[in-house]
Design a protein around this motif. Structure first.
Motif, PDB file in Angstrom:
ATOM      1  N   ASN A 201       0.810  -1.225   0.000  1.00  0.00           N
ATOM      2  CA  ASN A 201       0.000   0.000   0.000  1.00  0.00           C
ATOM      3  C   ASN A 201       0.845   1.278   0.000  1.00  0.00           C
ATOM      4  O   ASN A 201       0.284   2.378   0.054  1.00  0.00           O
ATOM      5  CB  ASN A 201      -0.920   0.012   1.232  1.00  0.00           C
ATOM      6  CG  ASN A 201      -1.907  -1.136   1.191  1.00  0.00           C
ATOM      7  OD1 ASN A 201      -2.393  -1.481   0.122  1.00  0.00           O
ATOM      8  ND2 ASN A 201      -2.179  -1.755   2.338  1.00  0.00           N
ATOM      9  N   ALA A 202       2.164   1.148  -0.028  1.00  0.00           N
ATOM     10  CA  ALA A 202       3.024   2.333   0.094  1.00  0.00           C
ATOM     11  C   ALA A 202       3.108   3.087  -1.238  1.00  0.00           C
ATOM     12  O   ALA A 202       2.987   2.509  -2.315  1.00  0.00           O
ATOM     13  CB  ALA A 202       4.416   1.908   0.552  1.00  0.00           C
ATOM     14  N   ALA A 203       3.333   4.411  -1.121  1.00  0.00           N
ATOM     15  CA  ALA A 203       3.416   5.266  -2.314  1.00  0.00           C
ATOM     16  C   ALA A 203       4.805   5.165  -2.947  1.00  0.00           C
ATOM     17  O   ALA A 203       5.797   4.908  -2.259  1.00  0.00           O
ATOM     18  CB  ALA A 203       3.141   6.713  -1.908  1.00  0.00           C
ATOM     19  N   ARG A 204       4.852   5.395  -4.253  1.00  0.00           N
ATOM     20  CA  ARG A 204       6.143   5.433  -4.944  1.00  0.00           C
ATOM     21  C   ARG A 204       6.760   6.824  -4.749  1.00  0.00           C
ATOM     22  O   ARG A 204       6.074   7.838  -4.939  1.00  0.00           O
ATOM     23  CB  ARG A 204       5.953   5.142  -6.434  1.00  0.00           C
ATOM     24  CG  ARG A 204       5.503   3.690  -6.706  1.00  0.00           C
ATOM     25  CD  ARG A 204       5.271   3.439  -8.180  1.00  0.00           C
ATOM     26  NE  ARG A 204       6.426   3.783  -8.983  1.00  0.00           N
ATOM     27  CZ  ARG A 204       6.444   4.741  -9.909  1.00  0.00           C
ATOM     28  NH1 ARG A 204       5.379   5.457 -10.140  1.00  0.00           N
ATOM     29  NH2 ARG A 204       7.535   4.976 -10.602  1.00  0.00           N
ATOM     30  N   PRO A 205       8.061   6.880  -4.378  1.00  0.00           N
ATOM     31  CA  PRO A 205       8.672   8.195  -4.117  1.00  0.00           C
ATOM     32  C   PRO A 205       8.585   9.161  -5.296  1.00  0.00           C
ATOM     33  O   PRO A 205       8.430  10.370  -5.089  1.00  0.00           O
ATOM     34  CB  PRO A 205      10.123   7.861  -3.768  1.00  0.00           C
ATOM     35  CG  PRO A 205      10.268   6.381  -3.848  1.00  0.00           C
ATOM     36  CD  PRO A 205       8.945   5.759  -4.066  1.00  0.00           C
ATOM     37  N   ASP A 206       8.646   8.649  -6.543  1.00  0.00           N
ATOM     38  CA  ASP A 206       8.530   9.547  -7.709  1.00  0.00           C
ATOM     39  C   ASP A 206       7.177  10.244  -7.716  1.00  0.00           C
ATOM     40  O   ASP A 206       7.077  11.436  -8.018  1.00  0.00           O
ATOM     41  CB  ASP A 206       8.661   8.755  -9.020  1.00  0.00           C
ATOM     42  CG  ASP A 206      10.050   8.210  -9.203  1.00  0.00           C
ATOM     43  OD1 ASP A 206      10.914   8.530  -8.376  1.00  0.00           O
ATOM     44  OD2 ASP A 206      10.260   7.449 -10.165  1.00  0.00           O
ATOM     45  N   ASP A 207       6.126   9.468  -7.383  1.00  0.00           N
ATOM     46  CA  ASP A 207       4.775  10.066  -7.360  1.00  0.00           C
ATOM     47  C   ASP A 207       4.683  11.108  -6.250  1.00  0.00           C
ATOM     48  O   ASP A 207       4.097  12.178  -6.427  1.00  0.00           O
ATOM     49  CB  ASP A 207       3.709   8.984  -7.129  1.00  0.00           C
ATOM     50  CG  ASP A 207       3.640   8.018  -8.306  1.00  0.00           C
ATOM     51  OD1 ASP A 207       4.045   8.409  -9.413  1.00  0.00           O
ATOM     52  OD2 ASP A 207       3.194   6.869  -8.097  1.00  0.00           O
ATOM     53  N   VAL A 208       5.268  10.780  -5.079  1.00  0.00           N
ATOM     54  CA  VAL A 208       5.223  11.712  -3.949  1.00  0.00           C
ATOM     55  C   VAL A 208       5.986  12.995  -4.314  1.00  0.00           C
ATOM     56  O   VAL A 208       5.532  14.109  -4.000  1.00  0.00           O
ATOM     57  CB  VAL A 208       5.813  11.061  -2.678  1.00  0.00           C
ATOM     58  CG1 VAL A 208       5.850  12.055  -1.532  1.00  0.00           C
ATOM     59  CG2 VAL A 208       5.003   9.825  -2.289  1.00  0.00           C
ATOM     60  N   ALA A 209       7.116  12.849  -4.986  1.00  0.00           N
ATOM     61  CA  ALA A 209       7.898  14.037  -5.387  1.00  0.00           C
ATOM     62  C   ALA A 209       7.057  14.935  -6.290  1.00  0.00           C
ATOM     63  O   ALA A 209       7.091  16.169  -6.171  1.00  0.00           O
ATOM     64  CB  ALA A 209       9.187  13.609  -6.083  1.00  0.00           C
ATOM     65  N   GLY A 210       6.265  14.328  -7.180  1.00  0.00           N
ATOM     66  CA  GLY A 210       5.374  15.111  -8.052  1.00  0.00           C
ATOM     67  C   GLY A 210       4.322  15.851  -7.235  1.00  0.00           C
ATOM     68  O   GLY A 210       4.021  17.030  -7.500  1.00  0.00           O
ATOM     69  N   GLN A 211       3.770  15.174  -6.216  1.00  0.00           N
ATOM     70  CA  GLN A 211       2.770  15.831  -5.353  1.00  0.00           C
ATOM     71  C   GLN A 211       3.403  17.002  -4.609  1.00  0.00           C
ATOM     72  O   GLN A 211       2.768  18.040  -4.388  1.00  0.00           O
ATOM     73  CB  GLN A 211       2.203  14.837  -4.340  1.00  0.00           C
ATOM     74  CG  GLN A 211       1.317  13.759  -4.954  1.00  0.00           C
ATOM     75  CD  GLN A 211       0.891  12.730  -3.900  1.00  0.00           C
ATOM     76  OE1 GLN A 211       0.766  13.044  -2.739  1.00  0.00           O
ATOM     77  NE2 GLN A 211       0.694  11.495  -4.334  1.00  0.00           N
ATOM     78  N   LEU A 212       4.675  16.828  -4.219  1.00  0.00           N
ATOM     79  CA  LEU A 212       5.360  17.902  -3.483  1.00  0.00           C
ATOM     80  C   LEU A 212       5.555  19.134  -4.368  1.00  0.00           C
ATOM     81  O   LEU A 212       5.389  20.267  -3.892  1.00  0.00           O
ATOM     82  CB  LEU A 212       6.708  17.405  -2.981  1.00  0.00           C
ATOM     83  CG  LEU A 212       6.693  16.823  -1.577  1.00  0.00           C
ATOM     84  CD1 LEU A 212       8.007  16.142  -1.261  1.00  0.00           C
ATOM     85  CD2 LEU A 212       6.439  17.943  -0.553  1.00  0.00           C
ATOM     86  N   VAL A 213       5.908  18.915  -5.622  1.00  0.00           N
ATOM     87  CA  VAL A 213       6.075  20.061  -6.530  1.00  0.00           C
ATOM     88  C   VAL A 213       4.772  20.857  -6.598  1.00  0.00           C
ATOM     89  O   VAL A 213       4.770  22.092  -6.503  1.00  0.00           O
ATOM     90  CB  VAL A 213       6.500  19.583  -7.944  1.00  0.00           C
ATOM     91  CG1 VAL A 213       6.431  20.733  -8.943  1.00  0.00           C
ATOM     92  CG2 VAL A 213       7.908  19.004  -7.906  1.00  0.00           C
ATOM     93  N   ALA A 214       3.644  20.148  -6.710  1.00  0.00           N
ATOM     94  CA  ALA A 214       2.345  20.825  -6.793  1.00  0.00           C
ATOM     95  C   ALA A 214       2.044  21.563  -5.485  1.00  0.00           C
ATOM     96  O   ALA A 214       1.527  22.690  -5.493  1.00  0.00           O
ATOM     97  CB  ALA A 214       1.247  19.807  -7.102  1.00  0.00           C
ATOM     98  N   ALA A 215       2.384  20.948  -4.352  1.00  0.00           N
ATOM     99  CA  ALA A 215       2.093  21.570  -3.053  1.00  0.00           C
ATOM    100  C   ALA A 215       2.985  22.794  -2.823  1.00  0.00           C
ATOM    101  O   ALA A 215       2.543  23.804  -2.261  1.00  0.00           O
ATOM    102  CB  ALA A 215       2.284  20.549  -1.932  1.00  0.00           C
ATOM    103  N   ILE A 216       4.247  22.711  -3.259  1.00  0.00           N
ATOM    104  CA  ILE A 216       5.152  23.871  -3.136  1.00  0.00           C
ATOM    105  C   ILE A 216       4.615  25.014  -3.993  1.00  0.00           C
ATOM    106  O   ILE A 216       4.661  26.178  -3.610  1.00  0.00           O
ATOM    107  CB  ILE A 216       6.596  23.468  -3.539  1.00  0.00           C
ATOM    108  CG1 ILE A 216       7.183  22.507  -2.491  1.00  0.00           C
ATOM    109  CG2 ILE A 216       7.480  24.684  -3.719  1.00  0.00           C
ATOM    110  CD1 ILE A 216       8.462  21.813  -2.921  1.00  0.00           C
ATOM    111  N   ASP A 217       4.083  24.670  -5.139  1.00  0.00           N
ATOM    112  CA  ASP A 217       3.484  25.682  -6.012  1.00  0.00           C
ATOM    113  C   ASP A 217       2.319  26.389  -5.301  1.00  0.00           C
ATOM    114  O   ASP A 217       2.151  27.604  -5.419  1.00  0.00           O
ATOM    115  CB  ASP A 217       3.004  25.003  -7.296  1.00  0.00           C
ATOM    116  CG  ASP A 217       2.716  26.006  -8.383  1.00  0.00           C
ATOM    117  OD1 ASP A 217       3.451  27.011  -8.455  1.00  0.00           O
ATOM    118  OD2 ASP A 217       1.741  25.815  -9.126  1.00  0.00           O
ATOM    119  N   ARG A 218       1.543  25.608  -4.514  1.00  0.00           N
ATOM    120  CA  ARG A 218       0.391  26.192  -3.779  1.00  0.00           C
ATOM    121  C   ARG A 218       0.837  26.892  -2.498  1.00  0.00           C
ATOM    122  O   ARG A 218       0.065  27.616  -1.886  1.00  0.00           O
ATOM    123  CB  ARG A 218      -0.603  25.085  -3.363  1.00  0.00           C
ATOM    124  CG  ARG A 218      -1.355  24.427  -4.483  1.00  0.00           C
ATOM    125  CD  ARG A 218      -2.554  23.637  -3.915  1.00  0.00           C
ATOM    126  NE  ARG A 218      -2.209  22.667  -2.894  1.00  0.00           N
ATOM    127  CZ  ARG A 218      -1.771  21.444  -3.103  1.00  0.00           C
ATOM    128  NH1 ARG A 218      -1.595  21.026  -4.352  1.00  0.00           N
ATOM    129  NH2 ARG A 218      -1.499  20.614  -2.114  1.00  0.00           N
TER     130      ARG A 218
END
Ligand SMILES: NC(=O)c1ccc[n+]([C@@H]2O[C@H](COP(=O)([O-])OP(=O)(O)OC[C@H]3O[C@@H](n4cnc5c(N)ncnc54)[C@H](O)[C@@H]3O)[C@@H](O)[C@H]2O)c1
Length: 252
Positions: A201-218
């Motif tokens: 059930n764990a997330a892939r770090p590449d996907d998490v890194a993409g989510q972080l870019v979007a969150a930093i943008d916000r």
């Protein structure tokens, strides 16, 4: 904040989530500074992203300054300091770990963030711009029943992020506290055997890194990568006793 042309230090970027973020942030146009305890990881990731790096222990304040100096020499003032390095286990259910483990967890999950803020805030405040990001954990919003040192120090990491945001947001400083759930990094892969449900059930770090870019943008304060973080906050606020009873259920 857009990452294009920003100078970004990522601690713990010789592997795991930090490595994935180094790749992703560099792809967004950031000038990335790699730092980690692991010299081979620093060399590999620095070369791969075309950045500079320093292998060092980020729990020593002088070493934090050395990383900042490297970043300034290579690229100029630091725009984003991403305090991401962390460590977990091994822990036994119900164990109250020895004092050295408490001290080490406090140094890594709290003081490394304090040293970074102390180092970069003066220049950021002078410019009225800058971004501090701390990786805490979902465990910093909830509690891990098997991990006392990790749970308590990650709660403290969340509290320090809150303090930074409350104190400095009005002066142009962006602050985010990242509280991820399980991610498929060496931290988790070393702890659980292949095929364990936690890994499935764990997330892939590449996907998490993409989510972080979007969150930093916000420029969002609280960054979570699943509904579990919000649910933990909600459950605590709604009925603390019910939350304690439910959280006491051992994880698989
Ligand atoms: N993997 C998960 O499931 C998970 C879940 C929630 C939060 N986190 C947090 O995410 C962050 C990244 O962890 P990860 O999953 O990539 O773990 P990881 O173990 O794969 O990577 C962490 C990196 O930090 C480095 N590091 C540790 N201590 C250091 C020190 N004193 N100085 C410099 N570098 C040091 C390690 O060498 C390693 O490369 C950590 O703060 C961790 O607590 C991880």
């Amino acid at each position: 904040m857009k990452l294009q042309d920003r100078v970004v230090v990522i601690t713990g970027s010789g592997g795991g989530l930090g490595e994935a973020c180094a790749h992703r942030f560099a792809a967004e146009g950031a000038k990335v500074v790699i730092t980690d305890l692991d010299p081979a990881g620093v060399e590999r990731v620095s070369a791969a992203v075309g950045g500079v790096g320093l292998a060092t222990d980020i729990t020593v304040e002088g070493n934090v300054r050395a990383v900042a100096d490297l970043a300034r020499r290579a690229y100029g003032e630091i725009d984003i300091w991403f305090s991401n390095a962390g460590a977990s286990g091994p822990d036994q259910p119900g164990e109250i770990q020895e004092n050295a483990r408490w001290a080490a967890a406090w140094e890594l999950h709290v003081m490394a963030h304090v040293y970074a803020a102390r180092e970069v805030l003066p220049a950021m405040l002078a410019r009225g711009d800058g971004y501090l990001i701390q990786t805490a954990s979902l465990v910093g919003l909830a509690v891990h029943p098997h991990k006392a040192t990790y749970s308590v120090t990650k709660h403290a990491a969340v509290a320090f992020s809150e303090w930074l945001a409350i104190t400095y947001r009005g002066r142009g400083i962006k602050v985010s506290c990242f509280c991820p759930g399980a991610m498929l990094t060496p931290m988790l892969l070393d702890e659980f055997p292949a095929g364990h449900p936690v890994l499935r059930n764990a997330a892939r770090p590449d996907d998490v890194a993409g989510q972080l870019v979007a969150a930093i943008d916000r420029e969002a304060f609280l960054i979570v990568d699943s509904p579990a973080g919000q649910q933990a906050l909600q459950a605590r606020a709604t009925d603390f006793d019910a939350w304690i009873d439910q959280a006491a259920t051992p994880l698989p």
